[in-house]
Motif scaffolding. Structure first.
Motif, PDB file in Angstrom:
ATOM      1  N   VAL A 130     -32.685  20.903   3.112  1.00 43.10           N
ATOM      2  CA  VAL A 130     -31.288  20.538   3.387  1.00 43.10           C
ATOM      3  C   VAL A 130     -31.236  19.046   3.662  1.00 43.10           C
ATOM      4  O   VAL A 130     -31.758  18.562   4.673  1.00 43.10           O
ATOM      5  N   SER A 167     -18.365  29.050   4.765  1.00 42.09           N
ATOM      6  CA  SER A 167     -17.050  28.901   5.390  1.00 42.09           C
ATOM      7  C   SER A 167     -16.687  30.181   6.138  1.00 42.09           C
ATOM      8  O   SER A 167     -17.138  31.280   5.794  1.00 42.09           O
ATOM      9  N   GLY A 226     -26.187  23.173  -4.112  1.00 45.10           N
ATOM     10  CA  GLY A 226     -25.469  23.084  -2.847  1.00 45.10           C
ATOM     11  C   GLY A 226     -25.049  24.458  -2.369  1.00 45.10           C
ATOM     12  O   GLY A 226     -24.884  25.397  -3.160  1.00 45.10           O
ATOM     13  N   ASP A 232     -22.123  26.286   0.106  1.00 49.28           N
ATOM     14  CA  ASP A 232     -20.841  26.124   0.788  1.00 49.28           C
ATOM     15  C   ASP A 232     -20.630  27.347   1.679  1.00 49.28           C
ATOM     16  O   ASP A 232     -20.413  28.456   1.182  1.00 49.28           O
ATOM     17  N   ASP A 265     -18.948  24.292   6.031  1.00 48.22           N
ATOM     18  CA  ASP A 265     -20.199  23.534   6.098  1.00 48.22           C
ATOM     19  C   ASP A 265     -20.794  23.501   4.698  1.00 48.22           C
ATOM     20  O   ASP A 265     -21.238  24.523   4.172  1.00 48.22           O
ATOM     21  N   PHE A 266     -20.797  22.304   4.083  1.00 51.97           N
ATOM     22  CA  PHE A 266     -21.415  22.147   2.769  1.00 51.97           C
ATOM     23  C   PHE A 266     -22.770  21.500   2.946  1.00 51.97           C
ATOM     24  O   PHE A 266     -22.900  20.434   3.574  1.00 51.97           O
ATOM     25  N   MET A 267     -23.799  22.150   2.374  1.00 54.42           N
ATOM     26  CA  MET A 267     -25.168  21.666   2.507  1.00 54.42           C
ATOM     27  C   MET A 267     -25.667  21.145   1.159  1.00 54.42           C
ATOM     28  O   MET A 267     -25.651  21.878   0.165  1.00 54.42           O
ATOM     29  N   ASN A 275     -15.703  20.094  -2.454  1.00 55.14           N
ATOM     30  CA  ASN A 275     -17.052  19.583  -2.650  1.00 55.14           C
ATOM     31  C   ASN A 275     -17.509  19.595  -4.102  1.00 55.14           C
ATOM     32  O   ASN A 275     -18.648  19.232  -4.382  1.00 55.14           O
ATOM     33  N   LYS A 294     -28.298  17.117   3.727  1.00 59.65           N
ATOM     34  CA  LYS A 294     -27.137  16.661   4.495  1.00 59.65           C
ATOM     35  C   LYS A 294     -26.177  17.819   4.698  1.00 59.65           C
ATOM     36  O   LYS A 294     -26.061  18.701   3.844  1.00 59.65           O
ATOM     37  N   HIS A 295     -25.500  17.821   5.844  1.00 57.21           N
ATOM     38  CA  HIS A 295     -24.417  18.750   6.131  1.00 57.21           C
ATOM     39  C   HIS A 295     -23.097  17.981   6.114  1.00 57.21           C
ATOM     40  O   HIS A 295     -22.992  16.908   6.718  1.00 57.21           O
ATOM     41  N   TYR A 296     -22.101  18.539   5.443  1.00 58.37           N
ATOM     42  CA  TYR A 296     -20.733  18.026   5.546  1.00 58.37           C
ATOM     43  C   TYR A 296     -19.892  19.108   6.223  1.00 58.37           C
ATOM     44  O   TYR A 296     -19.624  20.165   5.640  1.00 58.37           O
ATOM     45  N   PHE A 297     -19.495  18.854   7.471  1.00 57.82           N
ATOM     46  CA  PHE A 297     -18.652  19.792   8.204  1.00 57.82           C
ATOM     47  C   PHE A 297     -17.197  19.347   8.095  1.00 57.82           C
ATOM     48  O   PHE A 297     -16.888  18.162   8.262  1.00 57.82           O
TER      49      PHE A 297
END
Length: 771
Positions: free
Chosen positions: A482, A430, A426, A428, A453-455, A515, A484-487
């Motif tokens: 990639v 920021s 992953g 991360d 933004d964690f990918m 994360n 998924k993105h977690y914003f």
């Protein structure tokens, strides 16, 4: 968002209207050349003052003409300089230690009433020299054990270095060593922490009002800075204890180009095992060691390079049948650059790793289990000083993380099927900006925002599960893909309003995201606990925390009192289904449950900071709960770390110039635990039946520790030594480490509980030397 837009406009306004003449430089210790973090630089006769940053740098805005500048730091002699200003100037200052002002205790500040005026809430600063009289197990000075004596912080258990902050889990604390993440901060299963106090200069601890430059955990931040090394002369110090010894060497580099420091520590309990006549015992291992090193290189007046590293390892083993070792490694390369007299830059390249290996050998062969987690980080931080009432910090961070889950390999000749679990990756990313601003004498603000933004990255096979944990779909993804993105947007806000010079009220709001998740079903963290990243199934943990407090000083700031209350909600919490298989399981995500948490409490803190008798009292009244649809029929239940009452009393008394007594008294409500509600028999085997989760309690915990430190007056000023005598658990309280159940030997129909106590009374003696 409108509120943050308003504050951003205020930030721009403060920059545009800033004064143009600036005095900047670095504040250091005159004896060692170490930078002083949090030293206060101010214009005499005014309330305007600025603290030095984490590298000793300051930037003070001044008016044209003649000014009187005051440089001060707790425990050091104040310097006053008369200066004429027609343009910006650079001035480096060295402060001398005040030998008559060394009575401060663990929690310190750069200004006597900073706890009143600062917008920070729920934060503490530690000076390592000041914890030497706090009694701890085996006589070893320990940062993590000292933190557990503060309000809102709870110990992970008897002898444990693990800790819980405001109802959060042990994995929700961010621990940084020279900016590098430390994943497992314990030696010997928690009896020691990984931090050798000889190698540590400064510790900043946050449990509320966390500034925007920190992210990645949702409960607390512990930011540890290692010493740079003596820039004046070659110096050494160390200590010899009953089961461990340590040594530190530091000194200047040639041509006044900087300094170096190297420090090591090792236990020697394994040497005593060699004395046994039992071959199983004398061939066993039981030790740990750690090594800290740092080089500080002065390139020129505006540029410095730092390289620091840590390596530590534990090795436990019983003969040739069982072996268990684990360790941390960190490396940090930093470049400090003074862009101009108001802008300070820090660029860092960081590596951090934690790994463990378990080997078991039996009659039919054996197997090995190995796991590893590591990351590479690049970060850029800027500090801008537009005026004495305004500091702007901004920067970005990129972290690439890789986890190698526990995999099983068969030893030669063993009939064990190997299990290889895929790595997970992953990134991360920021960015943040924060503004510390004093718009008026009575009001101070610290606000900011962090964007994360964690990918989730390939390669790997990713699974989808139904409600029962059965696989319903699987997909293979390529390297670098990639998935998924977690914003997440993390606003931070803290404020302090000064009622008068002795009283203030403070409040804060934090949102934080995490994360990295640690999977454990034990109260105390173990080196073999599993780590997982946010994935297609596992969402980032989120926390929203509100806190408010009243702060008061009295008797010329020699006494500090505060009362804080907080409320925290936690989303996307993780627990396990009953009978979950955690080790070497490629379908581990199917064993997980997802829910939410909440915690709230009241914290009271009273400290006396000067005189022959000093110390503090901390008390916490708190509640921590969790809710999962698959547990307790969806009802709220106690978290494992929930303890209603937590009391610590720390006192140090200087009897004479060379004797100091120290004592701790600790009391807390027992942790939540699940006891069996019944039992049944299958094939002549008795099994216990459990109902409500964590509805029971361990017995209450209490303990008294005592220490005495003797510091003889030495004729040679370059040599110093001291002796510390300690008694851990002075009245031999047998506190419960484990409660288990068994059938009564007298009547098998009756189930009885039995207690396992880890420690009774433990004496210790340590000889410390410095030259």
């Amino acid at each position: 968002m409108k509120l943050y837009l308003f504050f951003f406009l205020m930030t721009v306004t403060s920059v545009v209207t800033a004064q143009r003449i600036t005095l900047s430089g670095t504040v250091r210790d005159a004896k060692t050349g170490e930078t002083l973090i949090g030293a206060l630089v101010s214009r005499q006769g005014t309330s305007d003052g600025v603290p030095t940053n984490s590298y000793g740098f300051y930037a003070l805005a001044v008016a044209e003409g003649r000014e009187t500048i005051v440089f001060s730091y707790v425990g050091y002699k104040t310097q006053i300089r008369e200066l004429d200003f027609s343009s910006s100037q650079k001035l480096d200052i060295e402060l001398d230690l005040d030998e008559n002002a060394l009575e401060e205790v663990v929690v310190s500040a750069s200004k006597k009433n900073k706890n009143i005026t600062s917008p920070e809430i729920g934060s503490f600063k530690f000076n390592i020299e000041e914890i030497k009289h706090v009694p701890v197990i085996f006589g070893e000075r320990d940062l993590l054990k000292t933190i557990q004596l503060l309000p809102g912080v709870q110990s992970g258990g008897e002898g444990s270095a693990n800790f819980f902050v405001r109802g959060g889990g042990g994995d929700q604390n961010l621990i940084l060593l020279d900016e590098a993440i430390v994943y497992n901060a314990s030696h010997l299963l928690g009896f020691f922490s990984t931090f050798n106090s000889d190698a540590v200069k400064d510790v900043q601890f946050y449990k509320g009002g966390i500034p925007a430059q920190y992210g990645g955990r949702i409960s607390s931040v512990m930011d540890i800075t290692m010493v740079d090394g003596n820039q004046k002369r070659i110096a050494a110090e160390g200590g010899v204890g009953l089961i461990a010894s340590r040594l530190k060497l530091s000194g200047p580099l040639p041509n006044d180009r900087g300094s170096f420091m190297i420090s090591g520590r090792r236990t020697y309990a394994d040497l005593f095992l060699k004395l046994s006549n039992d071959p199983d015992i004398n061939q066993s291992n039981l030790y740990f060691y750690d090594l800290n090193a740092k080089v500080n290189l002065k390139v020129d007046d505006r540029n410095r390079l730092f390289f620091s590293g840590y390596f530590g390892k534990d090795d436990l083993g019983f003969a040739d049948r069982f072996g268990f070792n684990w360790g941390n490694a960190t490396a940090t390369l930093r470049w400090n650059h003074i862009v101009n007299d108001r802008l300070f830059s820090n660029t860092s390249l960081i590596y951090s790793e934690f790994n463990y290996n378990v080997g078991i050998t039996g009659n039919s062969g054996g197997f090995d289990i190995a796991s590893k987690i590591g990351n590479w980080t690049i970060k850029q931080d800027f500090s801008f000083y537009p005026s004495n009432r305004s500091t702007v910090r901004f920067g970005f961070n990129a972290l690439r993380q890789t986890i190698s889950p526990a995999s099983l390999d068969a030893q030669e000749g063993a009939s064990v099927n190997p299990i290889d679990i895929e790595k997970r990756h992953g990134i991360d990313l920021s960015a943040y900006i924060s503004h510390e601003w004093k718009p008026m004498d009575k009001l101070s603000l610290l606000y900011g925002i962090r964007l994360v933004d964690f990918m989730v990255l390939g390669p790997g096979t990713f699974y989808s599960f139904d409600a029962d944990g059965n696989v319903i779909d699987e997909q293979r993804h390529a390297r670098g893909e990639v998935l998924k993105h977690y914003f997440n947007l993390e606003p931070r806000f803290s404020a302090s309003y000064v009622l008068n010079s002795k009283n203030s009220i403070k409040g804060s709001y934090n949102r934080l995201a995490q994360n990295l998740h640690q999977l454990t079903n034990a109260t105390s963290a173990l080196p073999t606990d599993q780590y997982v990243l946010s994935s297609l199934q596992i969402k980032p943990q989120l926390a929203d925390q509100f806190s408010v407090g009243y702060f008061r000083n009295f008797k010329n700031n020699n006494y500090e009192f505060s009362v804080e209350t907080y409320y925290k909600t936690m989303a996307n919490q993780i627990d396990f289904k009953t009978g979950a298989d955690l080790q070497a399981n490629s379908l581990l995500e199917g064993e997980l449950l997802y829910g939410k948490g909440r915690s709230y409490g009241l914290e009271i803190f009273l400290r006396k900071s000067s005189g022959k008798l000093n110390g503090w009292i901390s008390y916490t009244l708190s509640k921590s709960e969790r809710q999962f649809d698959g547990i307790n029929n969806g009802s709220w239940f106690n978290a494992r770390q929930d303890r209603t009452h937590n009391l610590s009393v720390v006192a140090m008394y200087r009897i004479a110039n060379n004797w100091t007594l120290g004592t701790n008294f600790i009391f807390n409500t027992g942790s939540a635990v699940t006891y069996p509600a019944g039992k049944y028999t299958i094939n002549n085997t008795t099994l216990f039946y459990y109902t409500e989760r964590n509805a029971n309690r361990f017995p209450n915990y209490h303990r008294l520790d005592i220490s005495a430190t003797y510091e003889p007056v030495e004729n040679n000023k370059r040599f110093g030594s001291s002796w510390t005598f300690g008694v851990y658990n002075a009245y031999n309280r047998r506190n419960a480490y484990l409660i288990d159940f068994r059938e009564s030997e007298a009547n098998p129909a009756i189930t009885e509980a039995y207690k396992i106590a880890l420690f009774g009374i433990i004496p210790s003696v340590t000889w410390n030397v410095k030259f």
